[in-house]
Design a protein around this motif. Structure first.
Motif, PDB file in Angstrom:
ATOM      1  N   GLU A 269      43.298 -11.533  -3.416  1.00  0.00           N
ATOM      2  CA  GLU A 269      43.245 -10.812  -4.682  1.00  0.00           C
ATOM      3  C   GLU A 269      43.203  -9.301  -4.456  1.00  0.00           C
ATOM      4  OE1 GLU A 269      41.168 -14.779  -4.968  1.00  0.00           O
ATOM      5  OE2 GLU A 269      41.077 -13.026  -3.643  1.00  0.00           O
TER       6      GLU A 269
ATOM      7  N   TYR B 229      55.099  -7.795  -9.336  1.00  0.00           N
ATOM      8  CA  TYR B 229      53.735  -8.139  -8.974  1.00  0.00           C
ATOM      9  C   TYR B 229      52.874  -8.429 -10.200  1.00  0.00           C
ATOM     10  CZ  TYR B 229      54.714  -7.094  -4.132  1.00  0.00           C
ATOM     11  OH  TYR B 229      55.231  -7.131  -2.863  1.00  0.00           O
TER      12      TYR B 229
ATOM     13  N   ARG C  33      50.182  -3.623  -5.025  1.00  0.00           N
ATOM     14  CA  ARG C  33      50.733  -3.204  -6.315  1.00  0.00           C
ATOM     15  C   ARG C  33      50.482  -1.713  -6.553  1.00  0.00           C
ATOM     16  NH1 ARG C  33      48.557  -3.172 -11.602  1.00  0.00           N
ATOM     17  NH2 ARG C  33      50.145  -3.382 -13.221  1.00  0.00           N
TER      18      ARG C  33
ATOM     19  N   ASP D  87      46.692  -8.149  -2.925  1.00  0.00           N
ATOM     20  CA  ASP D  87      47.732  -8.067  -3.956  1.00  0.00           C
ATOM     21  C   ASP D  87      47.552  -6.810  -4.801  1.00  0.00           C
ATOM     22  OD1 ASP D  87      48.787 -10.396  -3.049  1.00  0.00           O
ATOM     23  OD2 ASP D  87      48.009 -11.649  -4.668  1.00  0.00           O
TER      24      ASP D  87
ATOM     25  N   ARG E 224      56.972 -13.563  -6.027  1.00  0.00           N
ATOM     26  CA  ARG E 224      56.759 -12.151  -6.360  1.00  0.00           C
ATOM     27  C   ARG E 224      57.404 -11.251  -5.301  1.00  0.00           C
ATOM     28  NH1 ARG E 224      50.831 -12.975  -6.591  1.00  0.00           N
ATOM     29  NH2 ARG E 224      50.343 -13.986  -8.566  1.00  0.00           N
TER      30      ARG E 224
ATOM     31  N   THR F 223      47.136 -17.212  -7.209  1.00  0.00           N
ATOM     32  CA  THR F 223      47.167 -17.053  -5.758  1.00  0.00           C
ATOM     33  C   THR F 223      47.930 -18.208  -5.110  1.00  0.00           C
ATOM     34  OG1 THR F 223      45.023 -18.183  -5.552  1.00  0.00           O
ATOM     35  CG2 THR F 223      44.993 -15.775  -5.698  1.00  0.00           C
TER      36      THR F 223
ATOM     37  N   ARG G 262      53.184 -16.316  -5.018  1.00  0.00           N
ATOM     38  CA  ARG G 262      53.107 -15.077  -4.234  1.00  0.00           C
ATOM     39  C   ARG G 262      54.423 -14.842  -3.482  1.00  0.00           C
ATOM     40  NH1 ARG G 262      48.062 -14.438  -0.601  1.00  0.00           N
ATOM     41  NH2 ARG G 262      48.591 -12.241  -0.902  1.00  0.00           N
TER      42      ARG G 262
END
Length: 499
Positions: A54, A428, A61, A57, A443, A435, A440
């Motif tokens: 988390e 994203y 971003r 990511d 993305r 998750t 993922r």
């Protein structure tokens, strides 16, 4: 009997470090290393080589957005009128007493701030020790501030609102270096009637003073707040039921009364469903609406509710056949916090908000034209192909309102269904709470330009030639228009052949 002599030593198992077990110094090193070189190191070490998914990511971003970890962005504050309006419309004002009693009273001696934010990350209330509030103001953390990732980087409130579950952001897990002295724990609050995310409860304090149990305490407080909201909804439904009884007695024919969220207060002349699915934009009076399970209905507004009267609803088999034949299904993922499903069939069109898990499943089915087995979907969602029972249970729930639109053996959309996916501008932001490995991966592929969502038609798409067909023969629109732009197709979860 144990034999004497040397025995091979079993390798020691060390669990991966977590935010609560990693020192701020180690997290700071990880922060600097990751933002300088996003590729994880491979040398063995006891310190974490990559941030939690988390957090990682979020950092990726923000790097793409160009947010400077040393300066951040200018503080954005709500005006007094806008702040008061958001407080009234958030629905959180009535639960403030229970949050104060649950969070501030037990930790009165600890240096902590209680912060309540709305679903868009605006700080609506902030209470706590005065000196700590002055420290928070120096980093822009004050009432009326917009505490989102785009504004202030990775933080407890923003991450919780994105992933929609209790989260802790400890010390250097914050993207901005000015926040590394803080630790935040936050939990989301949902409206029990609609399932809509209404905000987040957050506790913040010095990184050295925050204890692990505070995350569970915050999650408990959020559940208590939802209990208070549920009690208020039940009281409102009871009042509506009192109004509905004499009204239904005067109505000729089957009818039911529901509240604004679709929960049934009373019914006459037909089995009462627990809840009707309300379109995203709400119902409008003086018009026919297609209501799943009831067919065409006339709706009349009541006080905090609707009178629903079916008019010639078709049989269940006919309804399923109409919806499955020539249907167009659009998965709207443009808003990270509110995935929606839109279906247009031969009878009418309808919309339905999706849970995070159902949005993930539908996205995986939309990007796997040939279908997927339960094991492949479990691998794509959980990185564990053995969790097929969970996958089948969720697909069974989906079939309750999708009916013949979903096929099985393998799981896929029916061949006649035209499927499109509306994605966000930033790849994203595609189901940011997810998750799941497959999401993922998707993305990253979208960001790299190696994949497109169904309906994102490229400049030139080579069409497959059917066996025996001529060079200009094209497959039916329901398949070619939806799937020609999907990629990548080399993933293991998109090649299923049996359920």
């Amino acid at each position: 009997m144990r034999q004497p002599g040397p025995h091979p030593r079993r390798p020691e198992h060390r669990p991966p470090p977590t935010a609560s077990t990693t020192s701020p110094t180690e997290l700071a090193k990880l922060h600097d290393r990751t933002l300088t070189n996003p590729t994880p190191q491979t040398a063995p070490d006891t310190t974490p080589q990559a941030p939690r998914p988390e957090i990682g990511d979020s950092w990726a971003r923000l790097r793409r957005l160009g947010l400077d970890p040393d300066t951040g962005a200018p503080t954005v504050l709500l005006g007094p009128a806008e702040l008061e309006h958001r407080r009234r419309t958030s629905g959180l004002d009535p639960v403030m007493p229970v949050l104060r009693d649950t969070l501030l009273a037990p930790v009165a001696q600890a240096p902590l701030l209680l912060t309540i934010a709305d679903a868009e990350g605006h700080v609506l209330w902030q209470e706590g020790e005065r000196s700590l509030r002055r420290s928070a103001e120096r980093i822009g953390f004050l009432t009326g501030a917009r505490w989102t990732e785009e504004s202030v980087g990775t933080n407890g409130i923003a991450v919780t609102l994105r992933v929609r579950r209790p989260m802790q952001v400890h010390s250097a897990e914050h993207y901005l270096r000015s926040h590394h002295a803080w630790t935040c724990v936050a939990a989301p609050v949902h409206d029990p009637a609609s399932g809509r995310l209404v905000g987040a409860v957050n506790l913040s304090g010095p990184a050295h003073a925050v204890r692990p149990y505070l995350l569970q305490l915050t999650a408990t407080a959020a559940r208590l707040a939802e209990t208070e909201l549920r009690a208020a909804r039940l009281e409102s439904l009871h009042q509506l039921r009192t109004l509905a009884a004499p009204l239904l007695a005067r109505v000729g024919g089957p009818a039911l009364v529901v509240d604004s969220a679709g929960w049934t207060a009373a019914a006459a002349g037909l089995p009462a469903p627990e809840r009707l699915r309300v379109p995203t934009g709400g119902w409008s009076p003086a018009a026919l609406h297609w209501v799943p399970g009831l067919g065409e209905c006339v709706l009349e507004p009541l006080a905090d509710g609707w009178l629903v009267r079916p008019v010639g609803a078709p049989g269940e088999d006919e309804l399923t056949r109409d919806r499955a034949e020539g249907a167009r299904l659009r998965l709207d993922l443009r808003r990270p916090d509110r995935p929606e499903l839109h279906v247009r069939g031969a009878a009418d069109s309808w919309s339905h908000p999706l849970s995070p898990r159902h949005a993930e499943l539908l996205l995986l089915l939309a990007t796997a034209r040939d279908g997927s087995t339960a094991a492949q979907l479990a691998e794509a969602l959980f990185d564990d192909g053995a969790r097929t029972v969970t996958v089948r249970a969720e697909l069974s729930r989906l079939r309750r309102y999708l009916g013949g639109l979903l096929a099985h053996r393998p799981y896929r959309f029916a061949d006649s269904v035209l499927v499109t996916v509306d994605g966000p501008e930033d790849p994203y932001d595609l189901l940011p709470a997810s998750t799941a490995p497959a999401v993922r991966h998707l993305r990253a592929a979208l960001a790299a330009g190696t994949a497109r969502l169904p309906g994102a038609v490229p400049a030139a798409v080579p069409q497959p030639r059917p066996p025996g067909g001529g060079p200009n023969q094209q497959p039916p629109e329901s398949s070619s228009a939806s799937w020609a732009s999907v990629g990548p197709q080399s993933c293991s979860w998109s090649a299923g052949t049996s359920a």
